[in-house]
Write a protein that holds these residues in place. Structure first.
Motif, PDB file in Angstrom:
ATOM      1  N   SER A  85      -4.848   2.428  -2.271  1.00 31.51           N
ATOM      2  CA  SER A  85      -4.632   2.270  -0.813  1.00 31.51           C
ATOM      3  C   SER A  85      -3.345   2.185  -0.065  1.00 31.51           C
ATOM      4  O   SER A  85      -2.673   2.439   1.073  1.00 31.51           O
ATOM      5  N   ARG A 128      -2.878   5.327   0.428  1.00 31.70           N
ATOM      6  CA  ARG A 128      -3.521   5.334   2.422  1.00 31.70           C
ATOM      7  C   ARG A 128      -3.322   5.282   3.689  1.00 31.70           C
ATOM      8  O   ARG A 128      -3.162   5.794   4.512  1.00 31.70           O
ATOM      9  N   GLU A 129      -2.172   4.401   3.276  1.00 31.92           N
ATOM     10  CA  GLU A 129      -1.622   3.412   4.273  1.00 31.92           C
ATOM     11  C   GLU A 129      -0.228   5.073   4.606  1.00 31.92           C
ATOM     12  O   GLU A 129      -0.254   4.674   5.668  1.00 31.92           O
ATOM     13  N   ASP A 161      -6.554   1.530  -8.090  1.00 31.60           N
ATOM     14  CA  ASP A 161      -6.827   1.367  -6.409  1.00 31.60           C
ATOM     15  C   ASP A 161      -6.076   0.932  -5.997  1.00 31.60           C
ATOM     16  O   ASP A 161      -5.881   1.229  -4.509  1.00 31.60           O
TER      17      ASP A 161
END
Ligand code: GDP
Length: 471
Positions: free
Chosen positions: A340, A343-344, A336
Motif C-alpha cells: 500500500s 501504491r500511495e 501488504d
C-alpha cells in the motif's frame, strides 16, 4: 514512544495500518517491533531503540560481536563486453568440479558456490554493477568483492572504467583478473599501466590492488585468482551471525508455470530454514521447498548461501531485501503494508501515464502525439489495430505506435512505455502479475481488450477528451 518522543496515538495508528488493533498496555512481538521501527524510521538494537535513519529496511537487529562467525565471501565478476566474464565464471566452476569431484550439472539459479582449499566462495552471475548497485539501492547487501576482468589483448575499455566506478561507489574492493594471457597479443603490463589512469595501482607496482594474470581458456591462473579472493576476504574479516533469523537479498525471481513464484535468495546473515516465513520486497510466504545451487533439497542455509525457494505468493524483484520472520501472518502484514505504501507513492507520482492524463496533457497542448504500445495474440489483430489506430487523428493530436508485437506484455514493454510516456494496449493478452506489479509501480497504464472496436473507441475518446475513466 517515550524514548522516541512520538505520540502513542501515532504508534497505535501505524499498528492499525498493519492490521494490529493494539491498545496502550499491550505487548507487541519482535517482528512487529521491527516493522514498526521501519515505519517510524528508527533502528532497533536488541533491548533498546536507537534513533537512526533506517536505510536497510528490517535490518535492524545488530549482532553482538561474540555472535559473529567468519563467513565466505560473495563475489561478482565485472568488465568490458567480450573480455571474458562468462568464460571466467565457467572456468572457475570447472576448476571446482575437478577439485571436488562433485561433477553433476549445476542448475541456473543466478549464483554458484566453489570450494578452494576447503573454503567456500559464492559467485553471483548477475552482471557486476547490478550485483551491488541495484541491490544497495534497495538497501540489500550485494557482493563483497568485485573481480574486474580485463582482456590482456584489449586493455581498459569504457565498460572497464564503468565497472571501476561502480565498485568504487559501492565501496567494494577490486581484484583484477588480467584475462586472455594465452593470446599472442596479450600485454598485461599495458593493462596495469592503463589501470593507473583510473586510480587502480596494482601491488606489483607498489599499489594495493591484487592483479592476477589468467586464461579462462586454458585455466591458467584460475586457482591463484581464487586464492587471492580468499586472501582479500580474510583481510576484510567478513562475519555473520548464523544464529539469528535469516536476511539477505533476492538475486533472481520468476514465475514458473507449474511451481509458481520461484526466487533465488542470497542469505547474507542468519540461517534460513525450510518451512520458515519470509517477506521479500512486497511478496511473502512460507518456504515450501529450498534447493541449493546444485539442485539438492536442503533444510538449512547459513550465511553466504544462495538458495532457490518455492512458496512465495508473488514474484519479488531482483535486488529486493528479504527477511525471515517468525509468523506467516507478520510476513503478510509487512508485505501488504509495503504494497500500500508503494501504491500511495505511485499515486503521488505525477510522471504516471494513463490515457486520461495523456488527454489532459493533449488539452493543454502539452503533447501532440498519443504514444501507444500494442501487444496482441496474433499478428492479424495487431496489424489491424495498428492500421486503424494510426489513422486516428484530429486537429490537435495524432496516434503514434512506438512498438507493437505478438505475445504477452513484458517488462521490457513497461520499461519502453516508461521512457516514452506511452500507454500499453493488450489485445487478447494479459500481463503476468510481475509485469502488472511493475507497471503499477512505474505508473504505467496497461489496458486490455477483447474487441478491436472497443480499443479504437477508447483511443478516439481519449483524443477527444471523452474517455470514461471506467472501462
Ligand atoms: P563476456 O562478454 O565478458 O562474458 O566474454 P565471454 O566470456 O563471452 O568471452 C568473449 C570471447 O573471448 C569468447 O569468444 C571467449 O571464448 C573468448 N575468451 C574468453 N576468455 C579467453 C581466454 O582466456 N583466452 C582466449 N584466447 N579467449 C578467451
Amino acid at each position: 514512544c517515550e524514548q522516541l518522543e512520538i505520540s502513542t496515538s501515532t504508534v497505535i495508528m501505524k499498528l492499525m495500518k498493519l492490521g494490529i488493533m493494539a491498545n496502550i498496555n499491550q505487548n507487541i512481538d519482535e517482528d512487529t517491533v521491527m516493522v514498526l521501527a521501519d515505519e517510524v524510521g528508527v533502528s532497533v538494537v536488541i533491548g533498546k531503540v536507537e534513533e537512526e535513519a533506517v536505510e536497510e529496511g528490517l535490518e535492524m537487529f545488530e549482532d553482538k560481536p561474540e555472535d559473529l562467525k567468519p563467513r565466505p565471501p560473495i563475489v561478482t565478476v565485472m568488465g568490458h563486453v567480450d573480455h571474458g566474464k562468462t568464460s571466467l565464471l565457467d572456468a572457475i566452476r570447472k576448476t571446482n568440479v575437478t577439485a571436488s569431484e562433485s561433477g553433476g550439472i549445476t542448475q541456473h539459479i543466478g549464483a554458484s558456490e566453489v570450494m578452494i582449499n576447503g573454503q567456500k566462495i559464492v559467485f553471483l552471475d548477475t552482471p557486476g554493477h547490478e550485483a551491488f548497485t541495484a541491490m544497495r539501492a534497495r538497501g540489500a547487501h550485494g557482493a563483497d568483492i568485485a573481480i574486474l576482468v580485463v582482456a590482456a589483448d584489449d586493455s581498459v575499455k569504457p565498460q572497464t572504467i564503468e565497472s571501476i566506478s561502480h565498485a568504487k561507489a559501492a565501496g567494494v574492493p577490486i581484484i583484477v583478473a588480467i584475462n586472455k594471457i594465452d593470446k599472442p597479443g596479450a600485454n598485461p603490463d599495458r593493462v596495469m599501466q592503463d589501470l593507473t589512469e583510473h586510480g587502480i595501482l596494482v601491488e606489483a607496482w607498489g599499489g594495493d590492488t591484487i592483479a592476477v594474470p589468467v586464461s579462462a581458456k586454458s585455466g591458467e591462473g584460475i586457482v591463484n585468482l581464487l586464492e587471492m579472493v580468499l586472501l582479500q576476504a580474510e583481510v576484510m574479516e567478513l562475519k555473520a551471525n548464523p544464529n539469528r533469523l535469516a536476511m539477505g537479498s533476492v538475486i533472481e525471481a520468476r514465475l514458473d508455470k507449474s511451481k509458481g513464484p520461484v526466487a533465488t535468495l542470497l542469505v547474507t546473515n542468519g540461517t534460513l530454514q525450510s518451512g520458515m516465513s519470509v517477506v521479500a520486497g512486497t511478496s511473502s510466504g512460507r518456504i515450501r521447498l529450498m534447493t541449493n545451487f546444485k539442485g539438492d533439497t536442503i533444510k538449512k542455509a547459513g550465511p553466504a548461501t544462495a538458495v532457490e525457494i518455492l512458496g512465495l505468493t508473488d514474484v519479488p524483484e531482483a535486488g529486493d531485501v528479504f527477511n525471515a520472520v517468525k509468523e506467516d501472518k507478520v510476513a503478510r502484514e509487512i508485505a501488504d503494508s509495503r504494497k500500500s505504501k508503494l501504491r500511495e507513492e505511485v499515486l503521488a507520482r505525477n510522471s504516471s501515464t494513463t490515457l486520461e492524463q495523456l488527454f489532459s496533457q493533449i488539452q493543454e497542448g502539452e503533447i501532440k502525439e498519443l504514444n501507444l504500445i500494442i501487444k496482441g495474440d496474433v499478428q492479424g489483430s495487431v496489424g489491424a489495430l495498428e492500421s486503424s489506430l494510426e489513422k486516428l487523428k484530429n486537429e490537435n493530436v495524432r496516434v503514434r505506435i512506438i512498438h507493437s508485437g505478438v505475445g504477452t506484455i513484458t517488462e521490457s514493454d513497461v520499461m519502453l512505455a516508461g521512457t516514452s510516456g506511452a500507454v500499453i494496449i493488450g489485445f487478447n493478452v494479459r500481463p503476468s502479475t510481475a509485469v502488472s506489479n511493475m507497471a503499477e509501480r512505474e505508473g504505467i497504464e496497461i489496458r486490455t481488450y477483447r474487441v478491436i472496436y472497443n480499443v479504437i473507441d477508447d483511443v478516439e475518446a481519449a483524443m477527444k477528451g471523452m474517455l470514461d475513466p471506467e472501462f
